[in-house]
Design an enzyme around this catalytic site. Structure first.
Site, PDB file in Angstrom:
ATOM      1  CG  ASP A 102      -1.998   1.301  -3.086  1.00 17.22           C
ATOM      2  OD1 ASP A 102      -0.865   0.837  -3.375  1.00 17.22           O
ATOM      3  OD2 ASP A 102      -2.159   2.156  -2.183  1.00 17.22           O
ATOM      4  CB  ILE A 123      -0.906   0.042   1.260  1.00 21.78           C
ATOM      5  CG1 ILE A 123      -1.684  -1.261   1.432  1.00 21.78           C
ATOM      6  CG2 ILE A 123      -1.846   1.248   1.203  1.00 21.78           C
ATOM      7  CD1 ILE A 123      -2.662  -1.575   0.323  1.00 21.78           C
ATOM      8  CG  HIS A 124       2.672   2.874  -3.353  1.00 13.37           C
ATOM      9  ND1 HIS A 124       2.206   1.744  -3.976  1.00 13.37           N
ATOM     10  CD2 HIS A 124       2.813   3.811  -4.326  1.00 13.37           C
ATOM     11  CE1 HIS A 124       2.076   1.978  -5.268  1.00 13.37           C
ATOM     12  NE2 HIS A 124       2.427   3.221  -5.518  1.00 13.37           N
ATOM     13  NE  ARG A 125      -2.026   3.534  -7.406  1.00 12.89           N
ATOM     14  CZ  ARG A 125      -1.427   4.101  -8.444  1.00 12.89           C
ATOM     15  NH1 ARG A 125      -1.255   5.407  -8.463  1.00 12.89           N
ATOM     16  NH2 ARG A 125      -1.009   3.374  -9.456  1.00 12.89           N
ATOM     17  CG  LEU A 126      -0.853  11.438  -1.322  1.00 11.58           C
ATOM     18  CD1 LEU A 126       0.215  11.227  -0.256  1.00 11.58           C
ATOM     19  CD2 LEU A 126      -0.527  12.666  -2.164  1.00 11.58           C
TER      20      LEU A 126
END
Length: 363
Positions: free
Chosen positions: A282, A207-210
């Site tokens: 994501d 999970i990394h999306r802003l």
């Protein structure tokens, strides 16, 4: 012989992976001076240097060390410093990858020069203008003079936006080149054994999306769902992005059942993917890597740039705010039957791109 200045602008983990196969091709161009500008967007050792080492990429020519800034300040600083480099040695060609702040900044800086702007992985669209990545890729596409697409869907997107078909080249997915050249290493690594995990009896998540990490409600719900899935289905292994780790530290949420580990190098990470049952993410790039390894993905997003994977039942999109949907979708995904297709070319994207660059330099 006059050498032409070919700049490569990179800055984030996915771009290092995309650049790796092309870097080997570019070395064979005798009349090109290859200048690699690393913006520094991903600067953590586990997110940057390890990928250069792991994928046998020469160190960047220039490192701008721009990081830990707000998006606007980061882009402004990148444009300024990239332009400073361009002014020292005027670019004949600028090569960009993907949809990061580094991509946008490289495109804007290059647009002030009479040069070819090449965008690799053009035409991806989520049609969600709230995503920073959507802004980045649209601007880069419309400033570029040659656009290499990974799929036919991407080509259609560009044509629908009025971009001339003459500028568009189907190369296939350059990440497939990297994957195929490392496939045997990935399979042989068996990283899961070193972590005492059982093959096909664990789940990998990223999970990394802003949109997910900056929204405390979304991130909290994602973590709760991962914790439940890890308890009820299979253990969830989470190689955690530094920015995500920082966001989680401010939340009061139970993650006891999630196995959080440091980011992995390319081979180790995809070896873990290879041994897993399925993926929760994501990430756009990971959806494809999972597909190449015969794995399905549960995607914590409302839209995807890779609709062909959703249509092939290889990916299920799920709203991160709906806990029941997440757990139900995880169970559904395990039973999905998919027919793997050749959406993304034959693994020779870097050769196609390199040949086009050679043609440009002959003019």
């Amino acid at each position: 012989m006059k050498k032409n200045n070919v700049y490569v602008v990179i800055g984030a983990r996915p771009q290092f992976i995309k650049y790796a196969p092309l870097s080997r091709e570019l070395k064979n161009i005798v009349n090109a001076n290859i200048i690699v500008v690393h913006t520094g967007q991903h600067y953590d050792k586990n997110m940057s240097k390890v990928f250069f080492d792991n994928l046998n990429i020469d160190p960047p020519t220039i490192n701008l060390n721009i990081n830990n800034l707000s998006r606007g300040k980061m882009i402004g600083e990148m444009i300024k410093k990239i332009d400073d480099e361009f002014s020292k040695c005027k670019p004949d060609i600028v090569i960009l990858f993907g949809d990061t702040n580094s991509t946008l900044s490289g495109a804007v800086a290059a647009s002030s020069y009479q040069c070819e702007i090449i965008h690799v992985e053009s035409g991806l669209r989520s049609f969600n203008k709230q995503m920073p990545e959507e802004h980045n890729r649209i601007v880069a596409d419309h400033l570029s003079t040659m656009l290499f697409v990974s799929s036919e869907v991407s080509k259609i997107n560009l044509i629908n936006e009025g971009i001339s078909e003459e500028k568009i080249v189907f190369s296939g997915d350059i990440m497939l080149d990297t994957f195929l050249s490392n496939k045997q290493k990935i399979i042989n690594e068996k990283a899961y054994e070193k972590m005492d995990l059982l093959k096909n009896r664990y789940i990998i998540t990223t999970i990394h999306r802003l949109e997910n990490t900056s929204d405390s409600s979304r991130l909290r719900n994602i973590l709760k769902s991962l914790n439940t899935i890890s308890k009820q289905l299979f253990p969830v292994v989470f190689p955690i992005h530094p920015a995500t780790k920082k966001a989680i530290s401010s939340l009061n949420v139970d993650t006891e059942n999630i196995l959080m580990i440091d980011p992995c190098d390319y081979i180790t990470f995809l070896s873990l993917v290879d041994g897993s049952n399925f993926i929760i993410t994501d990430s756009g790039g990971l959806q494809k890597d999972a597909y190449y390894l015969g794995k399905k993905t549960l995607v914590f997003r409302n839209e995807s740039e890779w609709p062909e994977l959703k249509n092939d039942n290889a990916s299920i999109l799920v709203n991160p705010l709906e806990s029941k949907d997440i757990t139900d979708s995880a169970n559904k995904l395990m039973n999905n039957k998919i027919n793997y297709k050749n959406f993304y070319g034959d693994g020779n994207a870097s050769s196609i791109i390199n040949n086009k660059i050679k043609e440009i330099l002959k003019k």
